[in-house]
Design a protein around this motif. Structure first.
Motif, short mmCIF file in Angstrom:
data_model
loop_
_atom_site.label_atom_id
_atom_site.label_comp_id
_atom_site.label_asym_id
_atom_site.label_seq_id
_atom_site.Cartn_x
_atom_site.Cartn_y
_atom_site.Cartn_z
N THR A 115 17.12 48.74 34.83
CA THR A 115 16.56 49.44 33.93
C THR A 115 17.27 50.07 32.78
O THR A 115 18.59 50.62 33.16
CB THR A 115 15.51 50.46 34.48
OG1 THR A 115 16.01 51.67 34.79
CG2 THR A 115 14.80 49.83 35.68
N ILE A 116 16.81 50.41 31.53
CA ILE A 116 17.65 51.20 30.72
C ILE A 116 16.40 52.23 30.14
O ILE A 116 15.25 51.98 29.77
CB ILE A 116 18.00 50.10 29.47
CG1 ILE A 116 19.09 49.08 29.84
CG2 ILE A 116 18.69 50.93 28.21
CD1 ILE A 116 19.29 48.05 28.99
N SER A 117 17.21 53.24 29.79
CA SER A 117 16.45 54.47 29.47
C SER A 117 17.23 54.84 28.17
O SER A 117 18.49 55.03 28.21
CB SER A 117 16.29 55.62 30.49
OG SER A 117 15.34 55.15 31.53
N PHE A 118 16.47 55.24 27.18
CA PHE A 118 17.21 55.78 25.85
C PHE A 118 16.30 57.19 25.63
O PHE A 118 15.23 57.21 25.50
CB PHE A 118 16.81 55.12 24.63
CG PHE A 118 17.39 53.47 24.63
CD1 PHE A 118 18.68 53.26 23.87
CD2 PHE A 118 16.72 52.50 25.25
CE1 PHE A 118 19.05 52.14 24.04
CE2 PHE A 118 17.09 51.24 25.09
CZ PHE A 118 18.55 50.96 24.62
N VAL A 119 17.36 58.27 25.79
CA VAL A 119 16.76 59.68 25.67
C VAL A 119 17.23 60.05 24.14
O VAL A 119 18.50 60.27 24.08
CB VAL A 119 17.47 60.57 26.81
CG1 VAL A 119 16.88 61.90 26.74
CG2 VAL A 119 16.94 59.91 28.01
N THR A 120 16.28 60.51 23.34
CA THR A 120 16.50 60.95 22.27
C THR A 120 15.47 62.08 21.67
O THR A 120 14.38 62.00 22.36
CB THR A 120 16.55 59.89 21.15
OG1 THR A 120 16.66 60.25 19.91
CG2 THR A 120 15.10 59.19 21.17
N LYS A 121 15.98 62.90 21.01
CA LYS A 121 15.01 63.92 20.39
C LYS A 121 13.93 63.25 19.56
O LYS A 121 12.76 63.85 19.41
CB LYS A 121 15.82 65.20 19.71
CG LYS A 121 15.01 66.09 19.00
CD LYS A 121 15.83 67.09 18.44
CE LYS A 121 15.12 68.06 17.44
NZ LYS A 121 15.83 69.09 16.70
N ARG A 122 14.19 62.17 18.63
CA ARG A 122 13.42 61.82 17.68
C ARG A 122 12.64 60.92 18.07
O ARG A 122 13.25 59.96 18.84
CB ARG A 122 14.13 61.88 16.29
CG ARG A 122 14.88 62.87 15.67
CD ARG A 122 15.48 62.62 14.51
NE ARG A 122 16.30 63.99 14.11
CZ ARG A 122 17.50 64.28 14.38
NH1 ARG A 122 17.79 64.00 15.30
NH2 ARG A 122 17.99 65.28 14.03
#
Length: 284
Positions: free
Chosen positions: A114-121
């Motif tokens: 799996t791939i997770s992208f963690v970003t504020k916006r």
């Protein structure tokens, strides 16, 4: 203002995120292996965080980990950074490379990644691109969590500014734009329950540095925070210094003992050689 931006840019957000992620998943950490900056092959390519489930059959209940399978790649963008379309494809490539970077063919199944992208916006341009160009479905799974359905791997976007404060307090608080002193007080209050945890210290340190003015606005808050952590910091520094001094002293003693043994052996060998020479001379 520019000085504040420059100061924040220099902050080390990734170690704090790595610590915050472990805090968020602490209740199920026994089932997980966390790897920071996982190296891909021999070339300078790094996965920000790799989380491996020890047992594929164990389902992770925490909202940010419900998507997890065996191998979970996480890309983190600091509050000053943003997720671009090219970032998306880069990490998608990391997933393919990770799957193929094995000694046995198909040792890692594509369905186990799996791939997770963690970003504020909220990554609006990326999501618009995926929907328009790749015809993928994006579904909101929870506050601040969006699943991408139909790509090579299960993918999620985690938007920290939209996460539930109750469910994901520390990842939500990992920001450079806290608005109210009440938020700062709440963070300090939560931190008091874990003052000796290296994970919480890492997250707390970056939050305070990134929101220094807000913490200073609250009367006595910085002093209270300093009093809270100074004893533990002192203990950690003392432990580190003791370890360094111990190693230094061990090295000195080792060299001293070597010198003594060397002299003793030399004396023994000298006497032995003298005796051999005497016998040799007598025989002549």
């Amino acid at each position: 203002m520019n000085n504040m931006v420059k100061e924040n840019t220099a902050l080390q957000w990734h170690p704090a995120f790595f610590a915050g992620l472990q805090i968020e998943l602490a209740e199920e950490a026994q089932y997980l292996i966390f790897e920071n900056e996982h190296q891909l092959g021999t070339k300078p390519k790094e996965i920000d965080v790799l989380v491996i489930k020890k047992d594929s059959n164990v389902a992770i209940r925490k909202n940010i980990g419900r998507i997890f399978r065996k191998h979970n790649i996480i890309e983190y963008k600091s509050p000053e950074d943003y997720l671009s379309i090219d970032d998306f494809y880069k990490v998608l490539g990391y997933g393919c490379f990770y799957k193929s970077d094995v000694t046995t063919v198909d040792a890692i199944k594509a369905r186990e990644i799996t791939i997770s992208f963690v970003t504020k916006r909220y990554p609006q341009k990326v999501i618009r691109h995926l929907a328009k160009e790749k015809k993928l479905q994006i579904r909101k799974a929870d506050n601040g969590i969006y699943y991408v359905e139909g790509d090579y791997f299960p993918i999620q976007f985690v938007v920290t500014s939209q996460l539930s404060v109750n469910e994901n307090f520390w990842l939500h608080s990992l920001t450079n734009d806290l608005k109210e002193t009440s938020e700062a007080r709440k963070i300090i209050s939560r931190y008091t329950n874990h003052p000796k945890s290296n994970l919480y210290q890492s997250v707390m340190e970056i939050i305070v540095k990134a929101n220094k003015e807000l913490f200073e606005e609250a009367s006595g808050m910085c002093n209270a925070l300093f009093d809270l952590v100074k004893d533990d910091v002192k203990e950690r520094i003392e432990a580190e210094v003791r370890a360094e001094v111990r190693e230094s002293v061990k090295a000195e003693v080792r060299e001293s003992v070597k010198a003594e043994v060397r002299e003793s052996v030399k004396a023994e060998v000298r006497e032995s050689v003298k005796a051999e020479v005497r016998e040799s001379v007598k025989a002549e």
